[in-house]
Scaffold this motif. Structure first.
Motif, PDB file in Angstrom:
ATOM      1  N   LYS A 195      -5.383  25.122  11.653  1.00 16.56           N
ATOM      2  CA  LYS A 195      -5.521  24.201  12.782  1.00 16.56           C
ATOM      3  C   LYS A 195      -4.569  23.006  12.680  1.00 16.56           C
ATOM      4  CE  LYS A 195     -10.434  24.947  13.765  1.00 16.56           C
ATOM      5  NZ  LYS A 195     -10.853  24.701  15.151  1.00 16.56           N
ATOM      6  N   LYS A 196      -3.728  23.010  11.645  1.00 12.04           N
ATOM      7  CA  LYS A 196      -2.795  21.902  11.386  1.00 12.04           C
ATOM      8  C   LYS A 196      -3.503  20.564  11.178  1.00 12.04           C
ATOM      9  CE  LYS A 196       1.266  23.888  13.743  1.00 12.04           C
ATOM     10  NZ  LYS A 196       1.131  25.088  12.931  1.00 12.04           N
ATOM     11  N   LEU A 197      -4.634  20.619  10.522  1.00 12.78           N
ATOM     12  CA  LEU A 197      -5.388  19.386  10.260  1.00 12.78           C
ATOM     13  C   LEU A 197      -5.481  19.081   8.775  1.00 12.78           C
ATOM     14  CD1 LEU A 197      -8.362  19.916  12.772  1.00 12.78           C
ATOM     15  CD2 LEU A 197      -6.343  18.460  13.062  1.00 12.78           C
ATOM     16  N   LEU A 198      -4.760  19.881   7.958  1.00 11.87           N
ATOM     17  CA  LEU A 198      -4.830  19.692   6.511  1.00 11.87           C
ATOM     18  C   LEU A 198      -3.844  18.638   6.040  1.00 11.87           C
ATOM     19  CD1 LEU A 198      -5.742  20.627   3.642  1.00 11.87           C
ATOM     20  CD2 LEU A 198      -3.877  22.284   3.729  1.00 11.87           C
ATOM     21  N   ARG A 199      -4.308  17.738   5.176  1.00  5.89           N
ATOM     22  CA  ARG A 199      -3.421  16.764   4.557  1.00  5.89           C
ATOM     23  C   ARG A 199      -3.786  16.613   3.083  1.00  5.89           C
ATOM     24  NH1 ARG A 199      -0.862  11.853   7.306  1.00  5.89           N
ATOM     25  NH2 ARG A 199      -0.212  13.729   8.403  1.00  5.89           N
ATOM     26  N   LYS A 200      -2.772  16.747   2.204  1.00 15.93           N
ATOM     27  CA  LYS A 200      -3.051  16.692   0.760  1.00 15.93           C
ATOM     28  C   LYS A 200      -2.685  15.339   0.165  1.00 15.93           C
ATOM     29  CE  LYS A 200      -2.201  21.389  -0.742  1.00 15.93           C
ATOM     30  NZ  LYS A 200      -1.477  22.244  -1.676  1.00 15.93           N
ATOM     31  N   VAL A 201      -3.537  14.863  -0.740  1.00 13.53           N
ATOM     32  CA  VAL A 201      -3.241  13.640  -1.481  1.00 13.53           C
ATOM     33  C   VAL A 201      -3.372  13.959  -2.970  1.00 13.53           C
ATOM     34  CG1 VAL A 201      -4.011  11.269  -1.944  1.00 13.53           C
ATOM     35  CG2 VAL A 201      -4.190  12.204   0.352  1.00 13.53           C
TER      36      VAL A 201
END
Ligand code: ADP
Ligand code: ZN
Length: 220
Positions: A195-201
């Motif tokens: 869904k293109k909602l992933l963000r990695k930290v």
């Protein structure tokens, strides 16, 4: 400077001990009114007050197993229906933990992003088996990585403290929790990536994010 968004709907995701609690309190400094909704905290609160929900959850929590979805999903849906969430969004911590919960969440609300706190398993084990908190003010310490400046005394409020683990922070339970995390995490991460909602930290080092880092990460 552009006006910051005042509402954001974030799922905080990562293994136990990845620093979700720390990260939430950093977000709160910028968005003071955003509700931090931690399913683990809600369960522990209910356990402490011996509510029917707490009694139901207890047998699973004691073993480090997931509380069944029919209990957990209703509880979260209920919380996300409250007025403060409509107004300010949420930081959801500890939910979803299964693909079934993920799909249920999509039914309940849109989310703006899933923030994955990335840490390897060895680091987590040390963090968790050493962590404890001050009973008076809630400040968090770690026997190995973050002891109080003066042994036995809380840095923040000066109360006496001793090393005492959360009842589910022992080695056996931790192994179960990490195994369960690894098994469940993959499809959930994939779901949000699609869904293109992933963000990695990267969360290997104790998170010390500046206001700007957070504004960037959350796209405020
Ligand atoms: P951890 O330190 O493993 O991240 P939490 O504090 O989030 O643990 O949760 C503690 C316990 O509460 C879990 O081991 C589990 O039994 C229960 N729990 C929390 N969130 C969920 C969930 N989304 N689904 C099922 N059980 C949950
Ligand atoms: Zn204290």
């Amino acid at each position: 400077m552009n006006k910051l968004k005042t509402k954001v709907r974030v799922v905080l995701f990562g293994p136990p001990g990845s620093g979700k609690g720390t990260f939430s309190s950093q977000i709160k400094k910028i968005l003071p009114e955003i509700p931090h909704i931690s399913t683990g905290d809600i369960f522990r609160e209910n356990l402490k007050n011996e509510t029917p929900l707490g009694l139901k959850a207890k047998e699973f929590m004691d073993k480090g197993e997931l509380v069944p979805d029919e209990v957990t999903i209703d509880m979260v849906a209920d919380r996300l229906g409250k007025e403060d969430v409509k107004e300010h969004g949420f930081i959801l911590d500890g939910f979803p933990r299964t693909l079934n919960q993920t799909e249920a969440l999509t039914q309940i609300t849109d989310v703006d992003l899933l923030l994955l706190l990335d840490v390897n398993r060895d680091i987590i084990t040390k963090r968790i088996l050493g962590r404890y908190s001050c009973k008076s003010c809630g400040e968090i310490f770690n026997k190995y990585t973050l002891p109080p400046k003066v042994e036995g005394i809380c840095d923040k409020c000066g109360a006496e403290i001793k090393f005492e683990q959360r009842s589910d922070d022992n080695e056996e339970t931790l192994k179960n929790r990490l195994d369960a995390y690894e098994k469940n995490a993959k499809p959930i991460i994939k779901y949000y990536k699609k869904k293109k909602l992933l963000r990695k930290v990267n969360a290997e080092n104790t998170l010390k994010l500046t206001e700007n880092d957070i504004i960037k990460i959350l796209e405020l």
